[in-house]
Design an enzyme around this catalytic site. Sequence first.
Site, mmCIF file in Angstrom:
data_model
loop_
_atom_site.group_PDB
_atom_site.id
_atom_site.type_symbol
_atom_site.label_atom_id
_atom_site.label_comp_id
_atom_site.label_asym_id
_atom_site.label_seq_id
_atom_site.Cartn_x
_atom_site.Cartn_y
_atom_site.Cartn_z
ATOM 1 N N ASP A 90 53.601 -53.478 48.310
ATOM 2 C CA ASP A 90 53.624 -54.882 47.884
ATOM 3 C C ASP A 90 53.373 -55.863 49.030
ATOM 4 O O ASP A 90 53.364 -57.080 48.811
ATOM 5 C CB ASP A 90 54.931 -55.223 47.163
ATOM 6 C CG ASP A 90 56.158 -54.943 48.017
ATOM 7 O OD1 ASP A 90 57.273 -55.323 47.592
ATOM 8 O OD2 ASP A 90 56.017 -54.353 49.101
ATOM 9 N N GLU A 115 63.145 -48.262 61.466
ATOM 10 C CA GLU A 115 62.066 -48.252 62.474
ATOM 11 C C GLU A 115 62.601 -47.772 63.825
ATOM 12 O O GLU A 115 61.988 -46.933 64.489
ATOM 13 C CB GLU A 115 61.482 -49.661 62.613
ATOM 14 C CG GLU A 115 60.891 -50.241 61.323
ATOM 15 C CD GLU A 115 61.928 -50.842 60.368
ATOM 16 O OE1 GLU A 115 63.131 -50.843 60.722
ATOM 17 O OE2 GLU A 115 61.546 -51.290 59.281
#
Lengths: 334, 334
Positions: B193, B278
């Site tokens: 998205d 991350e």
Amino acid sequence: MISPRFKKKYLFLLFFVFQFFLMFYISWCPAEDLSRMEKLVLIYQKQIMTQEIELKKLKVTRSKIYYRTEQKVLPKYIKDLPYIYAITPTYTRLEQKAELTRLSQTLLHIPNFHWIVIEDATTKTELVTKFLKNSGLNYTHLNALTPKHYKLEEKDPNWLKPRGVLQRNAGLEWIVTNQNSKSNGVIYFMDDDNTYSLKLFDEIRFTEKVSVWPVGLSGGLRFESPIVTNNEVTNWFVFWKPERPFPMDMAGFAINLKFFLQYPEARFSLRVQRGYQESTLLSQLHVKLNDLEPKANDCKEILVWHTRTEKTKLKNEDKLKLKYGHGSDLSIEV
Amino acid sequence: MISPRFKKKYLFLLFFVFQFFLMFYISWCPAEDLSRMEKLVLIYQKQIMTQEIELKKLKVTRSKIYYRTEQKVLPKYIKDLPYIYAITPTYTRLEQKAELTRLSQTLLHIPNFHWIVIEDATTKTELVTKFLKNSGLNYTHLNALTPKHYKLEEKDPNWLKPRGVLQRNAGLEWIVTNQNSKSNGVIYFMDDDNTYSLKLFDEIRFTEKVSVWPVGLSGGLRFESPIVTNNEVTNWFVFWKPERPFPMDMAGFAINLKFFLQYPEARFSLRVQRGYQESTLLSQLHVKLNDLEPKANDCKEILVWHTRTEKTKLKNEDKLKLKYGHGSDLSIEV
């Protein structure tokens, strides 16, 4: 009686004349072959040169296509293919550049495409100007300001006031002024936050008057759609305001350019109630239900979705300002 | 003293010999020219034929590109250009097909691109299977189910539980199994998205270890970004959890494939707190701050935006069912 001496002279003369004609013949025939060959060589050299130019052009096109991510140069034009004129109203907000970017990257695939982008603003913004310039698309950049009392406030729900009306009208005005009935094309109203499948553009290109198709995620349903019987539109699958003459979304129809130009004053209106924009325009074109051309496999495929993008919450910008004295660098365009 | 008769004969002889040589010369030279011309003509004919074949090939390629909307045939491969392996987790929801469609239409522009799509599901769905097959892209279709207690409920805010973890890991697993250290490429985690500018892919392709860049509309700010001094990352412009080892969004970095394969067991984890995915992965790669390669014009340009799509409200489906006994046709895929 001819004397021997005369005979000799005569013979030599004959021989000389014969030589002359022989020489002439020999020099003429190969010369003719030669000149024919030379002509052929010249023709071939010319043909080779023309082909080399054509090859070079095609190779340049191909390498430009390969490096499209850098160059954004695409084969944009195919002879005799009807043009698609897309009218897109847009307005400044945080998500604008992202929306325009992802939409333009879809549009880059479409040949014979002209994008008419109209900003809801007093003047054209630098963001949109630069964006369109670098987009690689054929475009027209316009602006038209929605009067304040008609404009949505930040916290208004998006359905409160008619949106994009004056901007779409400016697009229609440009078309009427700049195109004529010789142009072969289709007009499509393309909002900057919807999602368009490339297949849709193949479908709408060959519209004779007005074509229609389903729109996904619209009207509080999985999709809204024309109902098709024997290749004709006979009814509508919608829940919301089904009594409208044309109960569909802006993204669900397209108008043939020549047909539109028969009614060059047809426009959207700020003064109609919600949901009646499409009907208002099509009524001015004197379109009947059975004039409508169903697309998308007799309206059984969804090729466009009424997606909406969440408003970005900038809650941390203020907190940053409080903490460090400044927010994000405003010289960096988002 | 030569006699006049001898002189005459001599002259005639000379003349005859001269004629002979002249004839010989005239017939020989054009013949030589002729055979030279003939050879040239043959060479040219061959060259023209070769060029015609090449022109024909290029025209076929170009027409395939022109009809891309139908054919989706693109020049997908450029010799020696590093591959981009994009890992995209996806899950079934109303907007899924629209999201994947508009994302794929951006990706279609990118040469040497491989899309790894992993569904959060027990089995691969028909929607995604058909979609990928028709997308025109090089792809790998996988699935990995997030355990129920980790999975977001319909009404949960999207940040409540870690999303896409097992799916991204499945993507990394595929890469480790199917690529080797001879492959020249880059790994990028691409959510379905977000919005990606084509320019981004040019930037990330030439990553040596780990490259980083700003992400727009992220972390409650206009953008989050590495701070770059003298072409090195020295700090981070973020507000939320700046203490993280790598305080950035999933869309803000890429890893060189060969470099990743030095630590083939590096994975994301379900067990770390929000925002640490991350950092978790990059820590397993033993990456230091000064290892990071800043992209996007020293991190001064926004080439990716953390857009989010509104959830479609299907309020009228139930109302339709109440009124007419049925909702929208479920055999029509949205």
